[in-house]
Design an enzyme around this catalytic site. Structure first.
Site, mmCIF file in Angstrom:
data_model
loop_
_atom_site.group_PDB
_atom_site.id
_atom_site.type_symbol
_atom_site.label_atom_id
_atom_site.label_comp_id
_atom_site.label_asym_id
_atom_site.label_seq_id
_atom_site.Cartn_x
_atom_site.Cartn_y
_atom_site.Cartn_z
ATOM 1 N N ASP A 20 -18.369 -0.118 -3.572
ATOM 2 C CA ASP A 20 -19.424 -1.130 -3.433
ATOM 3 C C ASP A 20 -20.746 -0.700 -4.077
ATOM 4 O O ASP A 20 -21.819 -1.022 -3.590
ATOM 5 C CB ASP A 20 -19.641 -1.438 -1.939
ATOM 6 C CG ASP A 20 -20.036 -0.198 -1.150
ATOM 7 O OD1 ASP A 20 -19.857 0.926 -1.648
ATOM 8 O OD2 ASP A 20 -20.524 -0.351 -0.008
ATOM 9 N N ARG A 50 7.897 -24.031 3.549
ATOM 10 C CA ARG A 50 8.674 -23.746 2.321
ATOM 11 C C ARG A 50 9.802 -22.753 2.578
ATOM 12 O O ARG A 50 10.491 -22.346 1.655
ATOM 13 C CB ARG A 50 7.750 -23.178 1.239
ATOM 14 C CG ARG A 50 6.898 -24.226 0.523
ATOM 15 C CD ARG A 50 6.244 -23.611 -0.698
ATOM 16 N NE ARG A 50 5.476 -22.416 -0.368
ATOM 17 C CZ ARG A 50 4.192 -22.416 -0.002
ATOM 18 N NH1 ARG A 50 3.528 -23.548 0.072
ATOM 19 N NH2 ARG A 50 3.572 -21.297 0.296
ATOM 20 N N GLY A 105 -19.785 9.025 3.565
ATOM 21 C CA GLY A 105 -18.348 9.147 3.845
ATOM 22 C C GLY A 105 -17.638 9.888 2.722
ATOM 23 O O GLY A 105 -17.962 9.697 1.549
ATOM 24 N N THR A 118 -17.280 6.919 -3.236
ATOM 25 C CA THR A 118 -17.021 6.194 -1.989
ATOM 26 C C THR A 118 -15.750 5.380 -2.152
ATOM 27 O O THR A 118 -15.533 4.787 -3.217
ATOM 28 C CB THR A 118 -18.183 5.258 -1.579
ATOM 29 O OG1 THR A 118 -17.690 4.324 -0.588
ATOM 30 C CG2 THR A 118 -18.748 4.447 -2.726
ATOM 31 N N VAL A 156 -18.901 19.598 -12.091
ATOM 32 C CA VAL A 156 -20.327 19.965 -12.126
ATOM 33 C C VAL A 156 -20.465 21.480 -12.247
ATOM 34 O O VAL A 156 -21.226 21.999 -13.077
ATOM 35 C CB VAL A 156 -21.049 19.453 -10.843
ATOM 36 C CG1 VAL A 156 -22.453 20.028 -10.741
ATOM 37 C CG2 VAL A 156 -21.080 17.926 -10.819
ATOM 38 N N ASP A 190 -24.305 4.510 -1.561
ATOM 39 C CA ASP A 190 -25.590 3.827 -1.496
ATOM 40 C C ASP A 190 -26.709 4.576 -0.751
ATOM 41 O O ASP A 190 -27.784 4.817 -1.295
ATOM 42 C CB ASP A 190 -25.305 2.526 -0.716
ATOM 43 C CG ASP A 190 -26.034 1.386 -1.319
ATOM 44 O OD1 ASP A 190 -26.323 1.454 -2.515
ATOM 45 O OD2 ASP A 190 -26.337 0.435 -0.563
ATOM 46 N N ARG A 216 -16.890 -1.404 5.170
ATOM 47 C CA ARG A 216 -17.853 -1.845 6.185
ATOM 48 C C ARG A 216 -18.537 -3.164 5.789
ATOM 49 O O ARG A 216 -18.519 -4.120 6.520
ATOM 50 C CB ARG A 216 -18.894 -0.740 6.394
ATOM 51 C CG ARG A 216 -19.789 -0.989 7.549
ATOM 52 C CD ARG A 216 -20.772 0.131 7.773
ATOM 53 N NE ARG A 216 -20.718 1.167 6.751
ATOM 54 C CZ ARG A 216 -20.787 2.453 7.006
ATOM 55 N NH1 ARG A 216 -20.875 2.867 8.229
ATOM 56 N NH2 ARG A 216 -20.777 3.326 6.026
ATOM 57 N N ARG A 276 -24.040 12.293 7.435
ATOM 58 C CA ARG A 276 -25.124 11.332 7.288
ATOM 59 C C ARG A 276 -26.287 11.890 8.095
ATOM 60 O O ARG A 276 -26.205 11.976 9.311
ATOM 61 C CB ARG A 276 -24.692 9.947 7.785
ATOM 62 C CG ARG A 276 -23.531 9.365 6.966
ATOM 63 C CD ARG A 276 -23.096 7.995 7.461
ATOM 64 N NE ARG A 276 -22.142 7.381 6.542
ATOM 65 C CZ ARG A 276 -20.835 7.254 6.777
ATOM 66 N NH1 ARG A 276 -20.333 7.704 7.894
ATOM 67 N NH2 ARG A 276 -20.049 6.693 5.894
ATOM 68 N N ASP A 287 -15.218 2.662 -0.848
ATOM 69 C CA ASP A 287 -15.537 1.228 -0.753
ATOM 70 C C ASP A 287 -15.726 0.534 -2.102
ATOM 71 O O ASP A 287 -15.644 -0.691 -2.174
ATOM 72 C CB ASP A 287 -16.814 1.027 0.079
ATOM 73 C CG ASP A 287 -16.589 1.294 1.558
ATOM 74 O OD1 ASP A 287 -15.425 1.485 1.961
ATOM 75 O OD2 ASP A 287 -17.580 1.317 2.309
ATOM 76 N N LYS A 347 9.249 -19.651 4.260
ATOM 77 C CA LYS A 347 8.744 -18.273 4.409
ATOM 78 C C LYS A 347 8.883 -17.840 5.871
ATOM 79 O O LYS A 347 8.561 -18.621 6.779
ATOM 80 C CB LYS A 347 7.279 -18.266 3.998
ATOM 81 C CG LYS A 347 6.737 -16.920 3.681
ATOM 82 C CD LYS A 347 5.360 -17.045 3.082
ATOM 83 C CE LYS A 347 5.333 -16.364 1.749
ATOM 84 N NZ LYS A 347 4.033 -16.197 1.173
ATOM 85 N N MET A 356 -10.399 -0.595 5.283
ATOM 86 C CA MET A 356 -11.812 -0.199 5.383
ATOM 87 C C MET A 356 -12.685 -1.034 4.459
ATOM 88 O O MET A 356 -12.196 -1.777 3.608
ATOM 89 C CB MET A 356 -11.968 1.286 5.105
ATOM 90 C CG MET A 356 -11.772 2.120 6.339
ATOM 91 S SD MET A 356 -12.281 3.829 6.083
ATOM 92 C CE MET A 356 -12.488 4.339 7.775
HETATM 93 O O1 F6P Z 1 -18.160 4.043 3.386
HETATM 94 C C1 F6P Z 1 -16.860 4.432 3.544
HETATM 95 C C2 F6P Z 1 -16.332 4.042 4.907
HETATM 96 O O2 F6P Z 1 -15.014 4.539 5.016
HETATM 97 C C3 F6P Z 1 -16.369 2.552 5.248
HETATM 98 O O3 F6P Z 1 -15.326 1.815 4.674
HETATM 99 C C4 F6P Z 1 -16.332 2.604 6.746
HETATM 100 O O4 F6P Z 1 -16.891 1.454 7.303
HETATM 101 C C5 F6P Z 1 -17.140 3.798 7.071
HETATM 102 O O5 F6P Z 1 -17.098 4.653 5.933
HETATM 103 C C6 F6P Z 1 -16.671 4.553 8.284
HETATM 104 O O6 F6P Z 1 -17.572 5.576 8.540
HETATM 105 P P1 F6P Z 1 -17.291 6.762 9.570
HETATM 106 O O7 F6P Z 1 -16.268 7.670 8.954
HETATM 107 O O8 F6P Z 1 -18.602 7.418 9.730
HETATM 108 O O9 F6P Z 1 -16.763 6.118 10.800
#
Ligand code: F6P
Length: 322
Positions: free
Chosen positions: A130, A212, A11, A126, A23, A103, A172, A72, A128, A214, A170
């Site tokens: 992650d 409270r 992504g 990324t 680079v 990853d 995943r 991908r 994410d 809210k 987002m």
């Molecule tokens: O990995 C980044 C991300 O944006 C995730 O948060 C999400 O689940 C996924 O890619 C979405 O992928 P695509 O753009 O292929 O739908």
């Protein structure tokens, strides 16, 4: 080494262009020839590789997305695809690679080194966040700020109408965007794939808030969280409490836009460090951050280790949303 290739994979993430620029410009400053490989591993397998010059990097630091495009590739996941890619790289005289991605991209990079001895250094890109071995990934800061801006707007209308909102961000398999955005946006509850909270707890929390005084609440949910997607969560809340919730799914807008200063700086430092590492003869590693410091981490470890969501951010957000 005299010729290196750079590619973006998986992504896209804001700041990838700043990393490519670093680079290319550091590589050329170090007397290397730099080649851009298009659409990640697809371009490697299909031989879409072209030389990049200093001026090709003009006006890209502020641009979102990736000028090299990304994808991908399913073909590259098979040994035959990787053999084809390695043969193309060797034919082009490319001695080493910088892989900007997440990853899955790093698993491919590690396989290229293991199976074909092509040195690769990874740069984590990324939204994410992650990736084990790096406190921050390129694009995360921008995505969090993009989501936060949307949530602030939603809070205005939620407050005006005394409404409950569920905002899906987002991530995943990860709760980094959700936990950061939740804390920064004053969310009443944060659902992440770690399954730390439940629908019942969220309902109790909202009801305590109502008692409270809210009148409106915002729940943040990561797309990969346990009780299901945002609409499932809204259904479940409705069934269990009778409360109606409006749903807003932020989606791919979180992947676009001009990178923040933090992401441009991170990407520039990481891109430069990746080239320096290759020149020092290092490979099969990723450039990461530990606080402000750049570090190197073996790619194998990066891809085999899970990075845990910061639970403390979620509990703090809960405590503060009273
Ligand atoms: O990995 C980044 C991300 O944006 C995730 O948060 C999400 O689940 C996924 O890619 C979405 O992928 P695509 O753009 O292929 O739908």
């Amino acid at each position: 080494i005299s010729k290196i290739g750079v590619y973006t994979s998986g992504g896209d993430a804001p700041g990838m262009n700043a990393a490519i620029r670093a680079v290319v410009r550091v590589g050329i400053a170090q007397k290397l020839e730099v080649f851009g490989i298009h659409s990640g591993y697809i371009g490697m397998v299909d031989n879409i590789i072209q030389p990049l010059q200093l001026r090709d990097m003009a006006n890209v630091i502020q641009r979102g997305g990736t000028i090299l495009k990304t994808a991908r590739s399913t073909e590259f996941m098979k040994p035959e695809g990787r053999a084809k890619a390695a043969a193309n790289l060797k034919a082009a005289g490319i001695d080493a690679l910088v892989c900007i991605g997440g990853d899955g991209s790093f698993r491919g990079a590690h396989a290229l080194w293991e199976e074909h001895q092509i040195p690769v250094v990874g740069v984590p890109g990324t939204i994410d966040n992650d990736i084990y071995g790096s406190d921050k990934t390129i694009g995360f800061d921008t995505a969090v700020n993009t989501a936060l801006e949307a949530i602030d707007r939603i809070r205005d209308t939620a407050a005006s109408h005394d409404r409950l909102f569920i905002v899906e961000v987002m991530g995943r398999n990860s709760g980094f965007i959700a936990s950061h955005v939740g804390l920064a946006g004053g969310a009443e509850e944060i659902f992440t794939p770690d399954g730390l909270t439940t629908v019942e707890k969220a309902i109790d929390h909202i009801k305590e808030g109502i008692a409270r005084g809210k009148t409106s609440s915002i729940l943040i949910t990561a797309e990969g969280q346990k009780p299901g997607r945002a609409y499932d969560l809204a259904d479940s809340i409705r069934k269990k409490s009778g409360m109606d919730a409006k749903v807003s799914i932020l989606g791919h807008q979180q992947r676009g836009g001009s990178p923040t200063a933090a992401d441009r700086i991170l990407a520039s430092r990481m891109g430069a460090a990746a080239v320096d590492s290759l020149l020092k003869g290092q490979c099969d590693i990723m450039i990461g951050t530990e606080g402000e410091r750049l570090v190197t981490v073996p790619l194998d470890l990066v891809t085999k280790t899970e990075k845990k969501t910061q639970i403390d951010l979620i509990s703090l957000a809960n405590l503060l949303a009273t």
